[in-house]
Design a protein around this motif. Structure first.
Motif, short mmCIF file in Angstrom:
data_model
loop_
_atom_site.label_atom_id
_atom_site.label_comp_id
_atom_site.label_asym_id
_atom_site.label_seq_id
_atom_site.Cartn_x
_atom_site.Cartn_y
_atom_site.Cartn_z
N SER A 101 0.72 -1.32 0.03
CA SER A 101 0.01 -0.04 -0.04
C SER A 101 0.88 1.26 0.06
N SER A 102 2.07 1.00 0.24
CA SER A 102 2.98 2.47 0.24
C SER A 102 4.16 2.31 -0.86
N TRP A 103 4.28 1.49 -1.57
CA TRP A 103 5.59 1.16 -2.51
C TRP A 103 5.75 2.64 -3.61
N ARG A 104 4.50 3.02 -3.67
CA ARG A 104 4.30 3.96 -4.84
C ARG A 104 4.91 5.41 -4.14
N ASP A 105 4.58 5.61 -2.91
CA ASP A 105 5.48 6.78 -2.00
C ASP A 105 6.85 6.79 -2.07
N ILE A 106 7.06 5.39 -1.88
CA ILE A 106 8.73 5.25 -1.95
C ILE A 106 9.34 5.52 -3.35
N LEU A 107 8.84 5.07 -4.29
CA LEU A 107 9.11 5.50 -5.48
C LEU A 107 9.16 6.88 -5.81
N ASP A 108 7.94 7.51 -5.30
CA ASP A 108 8.00 9.07 -5.71
C ASP A 108 8.87 9.86 -4.99
N ALA A 109 9.45 9.27 -3.82
CA ALA A 109 10.76 10.16 -3.35
C ALA A 109 12.18 9.90 -3.87
N GLY A 110 11.99 9.09 -5.09
CA GLY A 110 13.23 8.98 -5.84
C GLY A 110 14.05 7.64 -5.53
N TRP A 111 13.11 6.67 -4.62
CA TRP A 111 14.05 5.37 -4.40
C TRP A 111 13.39 4.52 -5.21
N GLN A 112 14.06 3.32 -5.26
CA GLN A 112 13.76 1.95 -5.66
C GLN A 112 13.46 1.01 -4.61
N VAL A 113 12.71 -0.10 -4.92
CA VAL A 113 12.33 -1.09 -3.94
C VAL A 113 12.64 -2.53 -4.42
N LEU A 114 13.40 -3.16 -3.49
CA LEU A 114 13.71 -4.60 -3.83
C LEU A 114 12.94 -5.46 -2.50
N PRO A 150 2.82 -5.65 -9.16
CA PRO A 150 2.47 -4.61 -9.93
C PRO A 150 3.29 -4.26 -11.33
N SER A 151 4.32 -5.05 -11.34
CA SER A 151 5.30 -4.87 -12.41
C SER A 151 5.79 -3.44 -12.95
N ALA A 152 5.90 -2.49 -11.91
CA ALA A 152 6.13 -1.37 -12.08
C ALA A 152 7.69 -0.94 -11.99
N PRO A 153 8.11 -0.07 -12.98
CA PRO A 153 9.66 0.12 -12.97
C PRO A 153 10.20 0.74 -11.70
N GLY A 154 11.15 -0.17 -10.95
CA GLY A 154 11.88 0.39 -9.83
C GLY A 154 11.32 -0.08 -8.67
N TYR A 155 10.43 -1.23 -8.65
CA TYR A 155 9.68 -2.04 -7.66
C TYR A 155 9.78 -3.61 -7.91
N ALA A 156 10.90 -4.08 -7.62
CA ALA A 156 11.40 -5.40 -7.96
C ALA A 156 10.61 -6.41 -6.91
N VAL A 157 9.59 -7.24 -7.12
CA VAL A 157 9.25 -8.07 -6.02
C VAL A 157 9.45 -9.51 -6.63
N VAL A 158 9.98 -9.99 -5.61
CA VAL A 158 10.35 -11.48 -5.66
C VAL A 158 10.09 -12.24 -4.34
N PRO A 159 9.71 -13.63 -4.81
CA PRO A 159 9.26 -14.44 -3.59
C PRO A 159 10.26 -14.69 -2.46
N TYR A 160 11.48 -14.85 -3.25
CA TYR A 160 12.72 -15.15 -2.28
C TYR A 160 14.00 -14.99 -2.95
N ILE A 161 14.97 -14.44 -2.05
CA ILE A 161 16.21 -14.21 -2.69
C ILE A 161 17.27 -15.29 -2.44
N ASP A 162 17.88 -15.95 -3.52
CA ASP A 162 18.83 -17.22 -3.31
C ASP A 162 20.17 -16.50 -2.90
N ARG A 163 20.25 -15.07 -3.56
CA ARG A 163 21.56 -14.41 -3.20
C ARG A 163 21.47 -13.30 -2.25
#
Length: 360
Positions: free
Chosen positions: A208-221, A233-246
């Motif tokens: 519910s808040s990732w857009r606010d973070i992107l609007d602040a000039g940041w990206q989200v992993l 949402p497949s939005a540029p700058g917002y990478a959503v993954v179920p699990y991070i192996d690395r």
């Protein structure tokens, strides 16, 4: 040749530090023998053989917390577990025991004492477990991961960490790391995760808040976890993954982290000098909040209670922080002094000292 017995397990917070020490011992002297003692039910039953170590099994005997049938059976069952471990110590010619907590550690401490074999305790959490409190009474040395941990003769040593974390050069890996997640390495990145299964509160708030973070000039992993996934949402700058192996790459990409505050998580983030906002898991005995308190007191992190981690709190506190370069720089500078990457070496030094003192 020296034979080590590393005892403990049950959770990743116990198993991973134990395996880090095992790897450190074998890297130092490949001919030494490293045995690991655990239960058939714990996470170690899978992770230890996968790493190539021999797992010796001891029965799982929980400490009784109330007077019931299990409490009446405890003395006999625990005595049998101690007898099993004493057999391992004799048959395998064990020279020293390291306990990290969990069901396997308690009988190992008692067995080592009765066989006159030195033992060392490592406590990963700021609030110690019962097995390690017991073991500290007779141990040659006691290491703790966090300042203020109430352990008898506890010495701050940090956490034994995975080699990929210890050896990580974040600056050198930054570009590769960001690009591996489809992000721009020249723009700041907020890393958000809640563990392998995820954290519902963190996920719902970010959704519910990732857009606010992107609007602040940041990206989200955002690693959602395998149990509490959210829609991407497949939005540029917002990478959503179920699990991070690395996770080493995720840490290399991160400029700020939002996460739970398990002992290993806090230790790895602190060792790498990354500022963080911790949202402690609200269930349990409060150890997660205590784990984060040292980093908070140093100015390297902030704590937001789980119930307070809402979209409104993100907009009111986190988004302004993202825009405050001075505050972030101060947290980053403090974070660089908050942790250590030398936990494995220090624990191994304790083992060496315990054996030397036992021979003298």
């Amino acid at each position: 040749m020296t034979t080590y017995l590393l005892a403990g397990g049950g959770t990743a917070g116990h198993v991973n530090p134990m395996l880090a020490v095992a790897d450190g011992l074998k890297a130092r002297r490949p001919d030494d023998e490293v045995l690991i003692l655990g239960t058939a039910e714990g996470l170690e039953s899978r992770l230890v053989p996968e790493r190539g170590y021999e797992l010796l099994i001891v029965p799982k005997v929980p400490f009784p917390r109330r007077p019931n049938g299990a409490a009446l059976k405890f003395p006999v069952r625990f005595s049998r577990a101690v007898k099993t471990v004493r057999g391992y110590l004799r048959e395998r010619g064990v020279d020293v025991v390291l306990g990290v907590g969990g069901y396997a550690a308690a009988p190992a401490y008692i067995a080592a004492k009765r066989e006159r074999i030195p033992s060392v305790v490592h406590e990963a959490n700021a609030r110690p477990g019962m097995a390690n409190v017991l073991g500290a009474r007779s141990a040659s040395a006691v290491g703790v991961a966090f300042e203020g941990t109430p352990m008898k003769r506890g010495e701050l040593v940090g956490m034994p960490l995975r080699p990929e974390i210890v050896e990580l050069d974040r600056a050198a890996a930054r570009r590769e790391a960001a690009e591996s997640f489809g992000l721009d390495p020249d723009r700041p990145i907020l890393l958000v995760f809640g563990g392998s299964l995820g954290a519902r509160r963190i996920n719902e708030t970010l959704a519910s808040s990732w857009r606010d973070i992107l609007d602040a000039g940041w990206q989200v992993l955002h690693a959602t976890g395998q149990k509490n996934a959210v829609d991407d949402p497949s939005a540029p700058g917002y990478a959503v993954v179920p699990y991070i192996d690395r996770m080493d790459l995720a840490f290399a990409a991160a400029d700020l982290i939002v996460a739970r505050s398990g002992a290993s998580t806090v230790s790895e983030i602190s060792a790498l000098g990354i500022p963080a906002l911790y949202v402690p898991y609200p269930v349990g005995n409060g150890e997660q909040k205590l784990n984060a308190s040292s980093a908070v007191s140093r100015g390297a992190a902030r704590i937001i209670d789980d119930a307070d981690f809402t979209p409104e709190r993100v907009r009111r506190e986190i988004v302004p922080l993202l825009a405050d370069r001075g505050a972030l720089d101060a947290m980053t500078a403090a974070a660089a002094k908050a942790g250590t990457r030398l936990g494995t070496e220090t624990v191994i030094a304790h083992l060496d000292r315990a054996m030397k003192e036992n021979r003298s």
